[in-house]
Design a protein around this motif. Structure first.
Motif, PDB file in Angstrom:
ATOM      1  N   UNK A 125      14.410  -3.376 -33.563  1.00 24.24           N
ATOM      2  CA  UNK A 125      13.183  -4.168 -33.543  1.00 24.24           C
ATOM      3  C   UNK A 125      13.202  -5.188 -32.398  1.00 24.24           C
ATOM      4  N   UNK A 126      14.362  -5.799 -32.157  1.00 27.18           N
ATOM      5  CA  UNK A 126      14.451  -6.791 -31.081  1.00 27.18           C
ATOM      6  C   UNK A 126      14.291  -6.138 -29.704  1.00 27.18           C
ATOM      7  N   UNK A 127      14.957  -5.011 -29.517  1.00 28.87           N
ATOM      8  CA  UNK A 127      14.847  -4.303 -28.227  1.00 28.87           C
ATOM      9  C   UNK A 127      13.424  -3.787 -28.041  1.00 28.87           C
ATOM     10  N   UNK A 128      12.851  -3.217 -29.116  1.00 32.38           N
ATOM     11  CA  UNK A 128      11.476  -2.730 -29.037  1.00 32.38           C
ATOM     12  C   UNK A 128      10.491  -3.832 -28.707  1.00 32.38           C
ATOM     13  N   UNK A 133       6.775  -6.560 -24.871  1.00 31.80           N
ATOM     14  CA  UNK A 133       6.289  -7.718 -24.117  1.00 31.80           C
ATOM     15  C   UNK A 133       6.480  -7.535 -22.614  1.00 31.80           C
ATOM     16  N   UNK A 134       7.495  -6.773 -22.210  1.00 31.82           N
ATOM     17  CA  UNK A 134       7.680  -6.452 -20.793  1.00 31.82           C
ATOM     18  C   UNK A 134       6.487  -5.641 -20.284  1.00 31.82           C
ATOM     19  N   UNK A 135       6.085  -4.628 -21.061  1.00 29.78           N
ATOM     20  CA  UNK A 135       4.917  -3.840 -20.686  1.00 29.78           C
ATOM     21  C   UNK A 135       3.640  -4.652 -20.729  1.00 29.78           C
ATOM     22  N   UNK A 142      -1.556  -6.321 -13.828  1.00 32.08           N
ATOM     23  CA  UNK A 142      -2.305  -5.248 -13.172  1.00 32.08           C
ATOM     24  C   UNK A 142      -3.796  -5.370 -13.440  1.00 32.08           C
ATOM     25  N   UNK A 143      -4.161  -5.752 -14.658  1.00 26.78           N
ATOM     26  CA  UNK A 143      -5.571  -5.971 -14.954  1.00 26.78           C
ATOM     27  C   UNK A 143      -6.114  -7.137 -14.133  1.00 26.78           C
ATOM     28  N   UNK A 178       0.746   0.677 -20.466  1.00 27.50           N
ATOM     29  CA  UNK A 178       0.335   1.091 -21.813  1.00 27.50           C
ATOM     30  C   UNK A 178       1.384   2.006 -22.437  1.00 27.50           C
ATOM     31  N   UNK A 179       1.926   2.907 -21.629  1.00 27.68           N
ATOM     32  CA  UNK A 179       2.986   3.791 -22.117  1.00 27.68           C
ATOM     33  C   UNK A 179       4.211   2.987 -22.511  1.00 27.68           C
TER      34      UNK A 179
END
Length: 237
Positions: A125-128, A133-135, A142-143, A178-179
């Motif tokens: 969960x922590x890594x995910x 948040x990185x993405x 980019x937006x 998004x990916x």
């Protein structure tokens, strides 16, 4: 209920993924089907017949008759706990009907009980969450870049090549972000739920197809388009 809900969600994602994968096959006789799949898109540069192509197109999501992404995606992420939530709400309503409002216990919110699950999060969960948040940070950047292009354009039909952040390596970095977001959710789930995998595969297939069309549009539009950029997957595709 659990089996029927999960089964329907999985069948829905498979039904949404297959047309995209088939349309991605590089066969000339698939051109008509490819155009049919793209016809489900309602916005973005990939719609070749549109006169309002814009370099700030954000998402391309096919409007499948039986699958609504913004409904099915949250359901997919919580499909295992949905039956428990349903039972909890049903029992609460039944208790309210039987006891009446005056005899119902007062609701109290304990912040400590709310934060305990967050403290007990596992490594997945922590890594995910870190990946998510990185993405999200790069998607926001980019937006912002795409939005600034619209503000700087002198004419409505004038297009410029976006630069900065992940635009250095791919044509559709907002799709790449998004990916990454959904990959973070997949990692946080532990990668053991087939429904979450199908959701992730749909997002990847959908955005890769859209990014490939956008990349071709950029290359046709600009003779000086950077040759080192890929469509959506850095250094690969």
């Amino acid at each position: 209920m659990e089996l029927s809900l999960v089964g329907l969600l999985r069948a829905g994602w498979v039904a949404a993924i297959l047309p995209i994968l088939i349309a991605s096959l590089p066969f000339s006789w698939m051109t008509s089907f490819h155009g049919l799949v793209l016809g489900f898109a309602k916005r973005g540069k990939i719609m070749q017949a549109s006169k309002s192509f814009s370099s700030d197109a954000y998402y391309w999501l096919p409007n499948w008759p039986l699958v609504s992404f913004y409904i099915a995606a949250p359901l997919s992420l919580c499909c295992n706990c949905t039956p428990d939530v349903y039972k909890f709400v049903l029992n609460g309503v039944a208790e309210f009907i039987v006891k009446g409002k005056s005899r119902m216990p007062s609701l109290e919110f304990d912040w400590w009980e709310f934060t305990i699950p967050l403290v007990k999060l596992g490594w997945f969960q922590r890594i995910g969450a870190a990946i998510f948040f990185y993405g999200w940070i790069h998607q926001r950047r980019c937006h912002a870049i795409l939005g600034s292009l619209r503000e700087r354009r002198e004419q409505a039909d004038e297009y410029v090549i976006p630069h900065g952040d992940w635009f250095r390596i791919v044509s559709s970095p907002h799709y790449l972000a998004e990916i990454v977001l959904y990959f973070g959710l997949l990692v946080a789930s532990g990668g053991t739920d087939l429904t979450i995998w199908l959701l992730f595969i749909f997002v990847v297939a959908n955005l890769v197809l859209a990014a490939a069309e956008t990349h071709r549009w950029y290359r046709r539009k600009f003779e000086n388009y950077p040759t080192n950029r890929r469509a959506v997957i850095p250094f690969v595709y």
